[in-house]
Each structure stands twice: as C-alpha cells, then as structure tokens.
Motif scaffolding. Structure first.
Motif, short mmCIF file in Angstrom:
data_model
loop_
_atom_site.label_atom_id
_atom_site.label_comp_id
_atom_site.label_asym_id
_atom_site.label_seq_id
_atom_site.Cartn_x
_atom_site.Cartn_y
_atom_site.Cartn_z
N PHE A 157 0.96 -1.27 -0.08
CA PHE A 157 -0.07 -0.03 0.15
C PHE A 157 0.82 1.20 0.06
N SER A 158 0.24 2.38 -0.46
CA SER A 158 1.11 3.53 -0.42
C SER A 158 0.72 4.46 0.78
N GLU A 159 1.57 5.52 0.93
CA GLU A 159 1.27 6.32 2.23
C GLU A 159 -0.12 6.87 1.94
N GLU A 160 -0.52 7.51 1.03
CA GLU A 160 -1.88 8.02 0.94
C GLU A 160 -2.98 7.12 1.43
N GLU A 161 -2.67 5.90 0.80
CA GLU A 161 -3.93 5.07 1.04
C GLU A 161 -3.89 4.39 2.67
N TYR A 162 -2.53 4.56 3.20
CA TYR A 162 -2.75 4.30 4.73
C TYR A 162 -3.29 5.44 5.50
N PHE A 163 -2.93 6.64 5.16
CA PHE A 163 -3.67 7.80 6.00
C PHE A 163 -5.05 7.93 5.66
N GLU A 164 -5.40 7.38 4.46
CA GLU A 164 -6.79 7.42 4.08
C GLU A 164 -7.69 6.40 4.89
N CYS A 165 -7.02 5.26 4.77
CA CYS A 165 -7.61 4.11 5.72
C CYS A 165 -7.92 4.54 7.20
N ALA A 166 -6.74 5.20 7.59
CA ALA A 166 -6.90 5.89 8.96
C ALA A 166 -8.10 6.65 9.28
N GLN A 167 -8.13 7.68 8.35
CA GLN A 167 -9.28 8.42 8.67
C GLN A 167 -10.72 7.55 8.54
N ILE A 168 -10.76 6.97 7.62
CA ILE A 168 -12.00 6.27 7.66
C ILE A 168 -12.25 5.33 8.82
N CYS A 169 -11.15 4.62 9.03
CA CYS A 169 -11.28 3.85 10.39
C CYS A 169 -11.71 4.61 11.67
N TYR A 170 -11.13 5.86 11.61
CA TYR A 170 -11.12 6.82 12.72
C TYR A 170 -12.70 6.96 13.06
N LYS A 171 -13.31 7.26 11.95
CA LYS A 171 -14.78 7.49 11.98
C LYS A 171 -15.75 6.52 12.33
N ALA A 172 -15.28 5.24 11.88
CA ALA A 172 -16.05 4.04 12.18
C ALA A 172 -15.60 3.77 13.76
N ALA A 173 -14.43 4.07 14.29
CA ALA A 173 -14.33 3.75 15.52
C ALA A 173 -14.93 4.71 16.52
N GLN A 174 -15.37 5.84 16.04
CA GLN A 174 -16.03 6.72 16.88
C GLN A 174 -17.47 6.21 16.91
N ALA A 175 -18.15 5.46 16.03
CA ALA A 175 -19.23 4.85 16.02
C ALA A 175 -19.29 3.82 17.25
N ILE A 176 -18.13 2.93 17.20
CA ILE A 176 -17.86 2.00 18.26
C ILE A 176 -17.88 2.50 19.58
N HIS A 177 -17.00 3.73 19.89
CA HIS A 177 -16.96 4.29 20.94
C HIS A 177 -18.43 4.76 21.76
#
Lengths: 202, 245
Positions: free
Chosen positions: B205-225
């Motif tokens: 994966f590329s650096e952009e892909e990694y940070f994009e994944c991080a962003q998307i996962c962060y929003k989902a993690a907030q739903a889990i919180h």
C-alpha cells in the motif's frame, strides 16, 4: 491461581442438607440442571449450557494421508484444553488432574465406543481420508464439565456436515459448499455421560 | 455498490455489531462482541493473586491469553496476545493495583474476518464489566484495500479478505479528535491529530492509502465508542432496576 476449598461452614451445611435430602440449589438427588443448546451459523458449532456451566464445541475437517497400517480409517481428534476463562484455577500450559480426566473420559466415550464410523471417512484407501477435529472450549466452570463436554461433542458431530466427495477411479473431487450440499457424518449411536457424586461413602 | 456479504450497500459501512456483558460466572468481568458473523468472547479476572515470578512491585501484571476457535494456539495467537497486551498496558491504570495480576482470556466463538478488531472491542467491554480502572476506552476497526477495485472496504468478511491487496487494523482511543481546518476545500488535507493506540498493516500500500484508511477507520471507531457507551449505560440501568425492584 489455586482454587480455594469451601469453608468449614459451607461444607457442614452442604452435608447436613444432603442428609435431610436437599441440595443447595433445590434440585432432587437425580435431577439434571436445565440444558440449553445453541447452534452456530456454521455446521458443527454448538454451545451447551448446563446450568451455569458453558461449553463450546466446534467440528472441522480436512483431508490427509492415513496411517500406513490402517489405510481405510479416518481420524477423529479431540482437543479439550481447559483455558483460564473457565476458571482461574486453570493455567495455560499446565495440565491439571481434572483436565486429564476430562480429556480421557471424552476420548473413551466418543472414540472407544465407536460412535463415529471412522471407516466411513475413507475417500481413497491408503491415500486420502477425512480427519475430523473436535475442539471443545470450556467457557464457564460450574461443575460437571465432563457431561457438558460430552453433550457438546456429540451434538456438534451430529450437526456437522462435511463436503461431498466424488471418486472416479483415481480422480478425487471435493465439492465446495456451493457446488453440492454437504453430507452428514455417519454416527452409530449417541453416547451421553452422566456423573454421580458420592458423599460420606454412600 | 453491494458488498460480498450482501447485507451492506456501502464500502464504508460496518457490519451490524452486537455485544453482551456479564455472561460468565467465574470471571470478574466478561463480554462478547460481534461484528456481523465474527464473534469473540473475553473474560477478565483481576486484580488477583499473581505468581511471584511475574510480580511487578509498582504495577499490575497484565496477562493475555488468546484461544482460537479451531486447533491448538499457534504463533498467530501469540502475536495477537502481544498486540492486545501492549495496547492495553498503557491504557489500564495498573499503578492502582500493584503486585496483582489482571488476566484476560480471549476466545474466538465465530470467525468471519476482522477477528483482531473484534477481540479488542470485546476486551475493552470486559474490562469495563470487571471494573478495572482505565485511562480511556478504545475502538478497533479493520479495513482492506481491495485488489481489483482499489477501493477501501471497511470491516471485511473472510471472503473479502481473500481479495485484499492490503489489510489494516486500527485501534483509536476516545480522548483525541481530528483537528480540521474550517475551509472545506482543504478537507482532504485535514491533519489527522489522532492518538492511534495500535496500527497493524499487511500487504502492499502507499502512504496516501494508509492515511486514508486511518481517516475512514477513525470515523468508524467513533461509532464503536458511542456503542460501547450505550451498552454500558444500558447494563447499568438494568442493574439499577434490579436493585430497585
């Protein structure tokens, strides 16, 4: 962590109650606790609740080479490792006497009684046989692990479906779940364990 | 678009999650967390007696045991044990219970992908159930980059994982927040100022892909919180009702 023995008060109360014909939870001497079976979404996954004792059994299969001296027999393996989840008295890696006991009783009840037909697990003699693996996980220990494990194991084996196989000469095709409906295992009889406890020498 | 498991329509949609707490009688705390077809049960015993060789004079010793559904525990389970233990060590206020042990046992009940994330979520619920003091809670999500469409899919099933070019698991705590600029045009250049508790990536994966994944996962993690908060709230309300009645 070692399990603490019951206190003198508890022991005396229990024995005195038994003399009067009463058990701690109100059952009669030959009563079983409520048995509840929950089946998983997949074939061969079942959770047994015997009162507060909880046991999970999962059956899986794979194709392997048989032993050279028993070319037509499949394999049936049980894994009954007790985890600290069931009770803090169980440690990882250390086999307690109880664990050995449960393991041996399950093997005796299932394997020696020939409940599962291992000859029926043969695909191509000497080359390919089914190896059935039953993993028994103990989730909560509230007594009578053997009975619960036995029920879980045999129920999971009855519930399990293995992939269908077609053998044409030397050509073996193992059909996927989409191609053909999976096939149940051939179980001759249903062994059920019952545990008794004797107090004060009868 | 329709996902392979046909119950979800969006790439950024989590499977329906479900949890239950206080299931086991012998453990101090227990919880089960489901991400759709994946289910993990966790039990926590502690603070309890610790073996002399594991005793820490100023902290509680945190022990993690991971048990797979099928087979004997292998190196994958040992890796998961280490991941969970190292993520939880700074999170648990172990200084409040020196010379004790907190034993966490994780059992996979059903496996349909994203097991590590499910295990993390089950663990935090069990720790809350046991009353272990924590600095914050955590929320874990897995996402993949699909090899054919190059799309980021959240919470993959086993089938989707087979087609993944790279797999990422993120665990975020609930104390930090993404700092965003007010200008909407700069949305994709948002600085992600998040406290990532754990990040595991495999594949190409590329650096952009990694940070994009991080962003998307962060929003989902907030739903889990939010879900964890509601779950604990409901449990306490039920307990209060039982006390009052």
């Amino acid at each position: 962590m070692r399990d603490t023995d019951p206190s003198t008060n508890e022991r005396d109360f229990l024995l005195a109650a038994l003399k009067d014909g009463a058990r701690i939870d109100g059952r009669k001497f030959y009563d079983f606790r409520t048995l509840r079976l929950t089946f998983g979404a997949e074939y061969g996954a079942v959770e047994v609740q015997l009162g507060n004792t909880r046991v999970l059994a999962k059956v899986s299969c794979e194709v392997i080479r048989p032993y050279t001296d028993k070319p037509t027999e499949g394999f049936l393996m049980f894994n009954t490792e007790l985890s600290p989840m069931a009770s803090a008295a169980f440690e990882v890696g250390r086999q307690t006497d109880e664990e050995v006991l449960v393991s041996r009783l399950i093997e005796k009840a299932m394997r020696r009684s020939r409940a599962l037909d291992t000859e029926g697990l043969c695909i191509v003699a000497g080359e390919k046989v089914w190896s059935i693996r039953v993993d028994i996980h103990f989730l909560d220990h509230d007594g009578n692990l053997v009975d619960a494990a036995c029920i879980a194991a045999i129920t999971a084996l009855l519930h399990f479906r293995r992939p269908d196989v077609t053998v044409v000469g030397e050509d073996v095709t193992i059909h996927t779940l989409e191609q053909r409906n999976p096939v149940p295992l051939s179980i001759h009889h249903i062994p059920i364990c019952t545990t008794f406890a004797f107090f004060n020498n009868g | 678009m329709s996902r392979l498991d046909r119950s979800r329509t969006s790439a950024h949609q989590l499977r329906p999650f479900f949890s239950s707490q206080n299931l086991l009688n012998r453990a101090d705390g227990s919880a089960q967390f489901d991400f759709g077809g994946s289910s993990v049960m966790c039990s926590v015993v502690g603070p309890a007696e610790v073996k002399l060789r594991d005793e820490k004079l100023d902290k509680a010793t945190i022990e993690v045991v991971v048990r797979p559904l099928v087979g004997l525990p292998g190196i994958k389970d040992k890796a998961r044990e280490q991941a969970i233990r190292e993520t939880l060590e700074p999170l648990i206020l172990s200084g409040l219970h020196p010379r004790t042990s907190i034993q966490i046992v994780i059992q996979t009940m059903k496996d349909d992908g994203s097991i590590l994330a499910t295990a993390f979520n089950a663990t935090i619920l069990a720790l809350l159930d046991a009353g272990i003091p924590l600095k914050s809670i955590l929320g874990a999500v897995t996402c993949i980059v699909d090899s054919e469409t190059n799309q980021i899919l959240l919470d993959p099933t086993t089938q989707e994982l087979a087609n993944a070019k790279s797999t990422h698991t993120f665990v975020f705590d609930n104390k930090s927040s993404i700092t965003s600029t007010d200008n909407k045009q700069q949305e994709d250049k948002e600085s992600v100022d998040v406290a990532t508790l754990y990040s595991d990536s495999t594949g190409l994966f590329s650096e952009e892909e990694y940070f994009e994944c991080a962003q998307i996962c962060y929003k989902a993690a907030q739903a889990i919180h939010g879900f964890i908060r509601t779950a604990v709230q409901k449990k306490l309300e039920k307990e209060q009702q039982q006390i009052d009645s």
